[in-house]
Design a protein around this motif. Structure first.
Motif, short mmCIF file in Angstrom:
data_model
loop_
_atom_site.label_atom_id
_atom_site.label_comp_id
_atom_site.label_asym_id
_atom_site.label_seq_id
_atom_site.Cartn_x
_atom_site.Cartn_y
_atom_site.Cartn_z
N ALA A 151 -7.24 4.19 -0.84
CA ALA A 151 -6.41 3.38 -1.50
C ALA A 151 -7.14 3.33 -2.99
N GLU A 159 -6.80 6.23 -5.03
CA GLU A 159 -5.49 6.53 -5.97
C GLU A 159 -5.15 5.54 -6.79
N SER A 160 -5.44 4.16 -6.69
CA SER A 160 -5.30 3.19 -7.43
C SER A 160 -6.37 2.38 -8.23
N TRP A 161 -6.66 2.13 -9.33
CA TRP A 161 -7.90 1.59 -9.90
C TRP A 161 -7.77 -0.14 -9.68
N GLU A 162 -6.42 -0.57 -9.45
CA GLU A 162 -6.38 -1.81 -8.93
C GLU A 162 -6.82 -2.27 -7.50
N ALA A 163 -6.49 -1.14 -6.72
CA ALA A 163 -6.82 -1.11 -5.32
C ALA A 163 -8.31 -1.21 -5.10
N SER A 199 -8.36 -3.23 -1.99
CA SER A 199 -6.88 -3.26 -1.14
C SER A 199 -7.19 -2.16 0.07
N PRO A 252 -2.63 1.43 -1.42
CA PRO A 252 -2.44 1.78 -2.85
C PRO A 252 -1.57 0.90 -3.31
N SER A 253 -0.71 0.28 -2.81
CA SER A 253 0.37 -0.48 -3.24
C SER A 253 -0.04 -1.91 -2.98
N ASN A 254 -1.31 -2.32 -2.78
CA ASN A 254 -1.84 -3.66 -2.75
C ASN A 254 -1.33 -4.78 -2.38
N ARG A 277 -12.31 9.54 -5.20
CA ARG A 277 -11.86 9.96 -6.71
C ARG A 277 -12.22 11.28 -7.38
N LYS A 285 8.04 1.40 -1.76
CA LYS A 285 6.68 0.68 -2.24
C LYS A 285 5.56 1.18 -1.07
#
Length: 616
Positions: free
Chosen positions: A60, A63-67, A72, A75-77, A96, A522
Motif C-alpha cells: 500500500a 502505491e500511496s504516499w498517504e498510506a 495503512s 492503498p485506499s486508506n 517504490r 475504492k
C-alpha cells in the motif's frame, strides 16, 4: 584475589584507526559481516510474503504516499496497521524503488541485521578491543531469534538496529561527557519508538544511569545533558504522534489497534501499558497468567534466546566486580551498565508482563546478551592468571554448554548428537580454562578456540536451521522445520481465532473475480481481519478493506459506515472468512457487518471461498 579486588586502571583506549590497522582485524571484521549477510540473505525469498500483514502495508505504501505516511493496510486508506509505521516507511520505499516482491520487502530487514552486527562490534570494540567486538558481533549474528527476525518483516528489526545505534552513541557520549552524542542517542531511541512504541523505552534507564555515573563532567552538566537527551527522545518520537493526533479524523485512515481512533491510545494502551497489565481492549485473548523469572528459559522462548543468557548475566556480575574499585569514569563499568541494564530491565518486563507476548520479542535482548558475553569473556581471559577470573570464565562455558544441552534436549528428532557434543566439549574446555594460564601461548589459544566452539556450536546450529526454514504468519518461531511450527501461527485453520491470524494463497478464480472492474471501486473487496485482507490484496494487487483491523475488533468501519460505502458503490465484494470473534473486549461492528452482508446479499462460492457481490 588482589588483582580482582584492586583492578589495574584501564590504559587509554587506542584510536580507531590504530586498532583497525592491526593486520588481522579488518579481514576478520569483513569476514564477520560477509558471513552475516550470507546467513541472512541466502534463500530469503523462500518465506514469500513472511508476515503478509506488513507486506500488504508495504504494498500500500508503495502505491500511496498517504498510506506510506500513516502505515495503512490498503492503498485506499481504510485503516492502519496496529503499530506506528517507521518500519513500514523503509519497506514501502523499497517497494517504490524496486517494485513489489518478497525480496524488496525482506532484504531491508536482512541489511538491518548486518548493520546491527557492525554497530555492536563498534560499540563493544571501543571499550573491550577488537576481540571483544568480534565476539559480540558473532554472538549476535548467531542468536537464533536474530536470524529469525532479520529474515522477517516485523518492526523488531528496525527497533533493534536503532537501539544498538543508541547504545553506541551513549558510550561515545560517556567517553568525553558529550551532549551531542547523548542527544543523538535520544533521537535513535525516539525513532525506535516509532517502530515498536513503548518497548523501545525499556533501554532508557540503563543509558541514563551509565551517563550519570561515568561521564567525565560535573554532576550539573550530566543532569543537563540527560535532560537534553530526554527532550530529543520526546521530540523524535512525539512529532509523529502529534501530527496524527491533530490530523482531522475524516482526512486520514482509522488508527488500527485502538477503539477510539487515537494513536495515543494505541501507543500507551493496546501496545503500551496494556502489554504489561494484560488490559488490552480488543485483544483476541484475555490477560495471561503471571509470568516468572524462568519464562525466558521456558519452552517457547528458550530456542530463540536462552543459549547464552545465563552466561551474559554472569558476565554482567563479573564486569561490575572487576571494576568495583575503578574510578567513577571507568568505561568498562559504564559499558556494563549500558548492556547489563538493558538486559535486566527488558528481561524482567518480558518475564513478568501479563499481556500479549510472543517468543520473537526476545530479539530485543540479543544485542545486550552478545555485548556482555564479548566484554566479559575478553576481560576474564586477559586476567586468567587469577584463579577467580579463570573460575568465572570456566563457569560461563559450563553454563552455556549446559543451557545448550537442555534446549537441545527438547529437540529429540533434530541433530540428536549435537547436545552431547556441546556438553562434553564444554566440560572439557571449562576444565582446561582453569589451567590455561600455565599452558604455552599456542596451547592457550587452542583452549580459547575450544571454549568458543563449545559455547557457540549449539546456537549456531539452531540459527542455521532457523535460516534454512521458511517462515510466515503472524507469530514466527526460531528453530528447525522439524519442530512442526514452520514459523506459522498456532491455531490456524478454518474458522475461529486462528483464521484471523493466518494468511493463505487464494485460487486463481478468486483472484480474477477480485480484479474484475476493480478500478471502478475504492475497494475491490472487504473482509474481516487484516491477515485475510492481506492475502487477497497481495495476490490480486487491488485494495482490500480489513474490516475491524488486525483482530477484527476495531470499530472501523461501523455498520452504518459500511452500509454507506455499499450504497455509494465503493466496495465491490465482501469475502467471508468463516471466522467467529474470539475477543474478550472490543467492538462487535465487524461481526455485525458480516451478518448484515449474509442477510442482504447472495452468497456464491469461488475456489471454496464465500463471496458476496455488494453491487448486485
Amino acid at each position: 584475589m588482589t588483582a580482582l579486588a584492586h583492578p589495574v586502571p584501564e590504559s587509554p583506549p587506542t584510536s580507531r584507526g590504530a586498532r583497525l590497522r592491526r593486520p588481522r582485524v579488518r579481514p576478520a571484521l569483513a569476514g564477520l559481516l560477509v558471513a552475516t549477510a550470507l546467513l541472512y540473505l541466502v534463500g530469503l525469498g523462500s518465506s514469500g510474503w513472511a508476515n503478509a500483514f506488513y507486506s500488504a502495508a508495504a504494498q500500500a505504501g508503495g502505491e500511496s504516499w498517504e498510506a506510506l505516511f500513516f502505515g495503512s493496510s490498503d492503498p485506499s486508506n481504510a485503516i492502519t496497521v496496529d503499530k506506528t509505521p517507521a518500519a513500514l516507511w523503509v519497506m514501502g520505499l523499497s517497494v517504490r524503488i524496486f517494485g513489489l516482491s518478497s525480496w524488496s520487502v525482506l532484504v531491508p530487514q536482512a541489511l538491518m541485521g548486518v548493520a546491527s552486527v557492525a554497530l555492536l562490534y563498534a560499540a563493544v570494540r571501543r571499550v573491550g578491543g577488537p576481540a571483544a567486538g568480534l565476539l559480540a558481533g558473532g554472538v549476535l549474528a548467531l542468536t537464533p531469534v536474530a536470524a529469525l527476525m532479520f529474515r522477517f518483516n516485523n518492526p523488531d528489526a528496525l527497533m533493534v538496529l536503532l537501539l544498538v545505534a543508541a547504545a553506541y552513541a551513549t558510550l561515545r557520549a560517556v567517553e568525553r561527557g558529550s551532549a551531542k552524542w547523548l542527544v543523538l542517542a535520544g533521537v535513535a531511541v525516539g525513532f525506535a519508538f516509532l517502530a515498536k512504541m513503548l518497548q523501545a523505552f525499556l533501554v532508557l534507564p540503563a543509558f541514563g544511569l551509565a551517563y550519570l555515573v561515568a561521564a567525565p563532567v560535573s554532576l550539573g552538566k550530566r543532569l543537563l545533558h540527560l535532560l537534553s537527551a530526554l527532550a530529543a527522545v520526546l521530540v523524535s518520537a512525539g512529532w509523529y504522534i502529534a501530527v496524527v493526533e491533530l490530523w482531522p479524523a475524516s482526512g486520514r485512515p482509522y488508527i488500527g489497534g485502538s477503539q477510539t481512533n487515537s494513536i495515543l491510545e494505541l501507543a500507551f494502551g493496546y501496545n503500551g501499558f496494556g502489554r504489561i497489565t494484560g488490559n488490552e481492549v480488543g485483544s483476541l485473548g484475555g490477560a495471561q497468567s503471571s509470568g516468572s523469572w524462568a519464562r525466558l528459559l521456558g519452552s517457547e522462548m528458550a530456542g530463540g534466546i536462552a543459549w547464552l543468557l545465563p552466561a551474559a548475566v554472569l558476565a554482567f556480575g563479573a564486569l561490575l566486580w572487576l571494576t568495583w574499585s575503578a574510578p567513577r569514569t571507568d568505561r568498562t563499568r559504564a559499558s556494563a551498565i549500558v548492556w547489563g541494564g538493558w538486559l535486566l530491565v527488558t528481561g524482567l518486563v518480558f518475564s513478568y508482563m501479563s499481556g500479549i507476548i510472543h517468543p520473537y520479542y526476545t530479539i530485543a535482548l540479543a544485542p545486550a546478551v552478545a555485548a556482555l558475553v564479548g566484554l566479559g569473556a575478553e576481560r576474564l581471559w586477559r586476567q586468567r592468571a587469577n584463579p577467580v577470573a579463570a573460575g568465572i570464565l570456566s563457569s560461563g562455558v559450563v553454563l552455556s554448554a549446559l543451557t545448550a544441552y537442555l534446549v537441545l534436549l527438547r529437540e529429540p528428532d533434530w541433530q540428536p548428537w549435537l547436545k552431547y557434543f556441546v556438553l562434553l566439549l564444554g566440560l572439557a574446555a571449562a576444565a582446561l580454562l582453569l589451567v590455561a594460564d600455565r599452558l604455552p601461548r599456542a596451547a592457550a589459544r587452542g583452549v580459547a578456540v575450544l571454549a568458543l566452539v563449545a559455547t557457540l556450536a549449539g546456537p549456531a546450529g539452531y540459527t542455521v536451521a532457523t535460516a534454512a526454514t521458511a517462515h510466515s504468519g503472524a507469530i514466527p518461531s526460531a528453530g528447525p522445520a522439524s519442530r512442526g511450527f514452520g514459523g506459522g501461527t498456532p491455531g490456524g485453520g478454518r474458522g475461529g481465532i486462528g483464521s484471523l491470524l493466518t494468511t493463505s494463497t487464494p485460487g486463481q478464480a478468486l483472484v480474477s473475480r477480485l480484479r474484475q472492474d476493480s478500478g471502478a471501486y475504492k475497494w475491490a473487496a472487504a473482509t474481516v481481519g487484516s491477515n485475510p485482507a492481506a492475502s487477497y490484496q497481495l495476490a490480486a494487487d487491488v485494495p482490500v478493506m480489513a474490516v475491524g483491523g488486525f483482530n477484527g475488533t476495531d470499530p472501523a468501519p461501523t455498520l452504518a459506515q459500511f452500509q454507506e460505502y455499499v450504497a455509494h458503490k465503493q466496495i465491490h465484494y465482501f469475502v467471508g472468512t468463516g471466522s467467529s470473534m474470539g475477543a474478550t473486549s472490543g467492538s462487535d461492528d465487524a461481526q455485525e457487518i458480516a451478518e448484515w452482508v449474509a442477510q442482504h446479499f447472495t452468497a456464491t462460492t469461488v475456489d471454496g471461498t464465500t463471496v458476496y457481490d455488494l453491487t448486485s
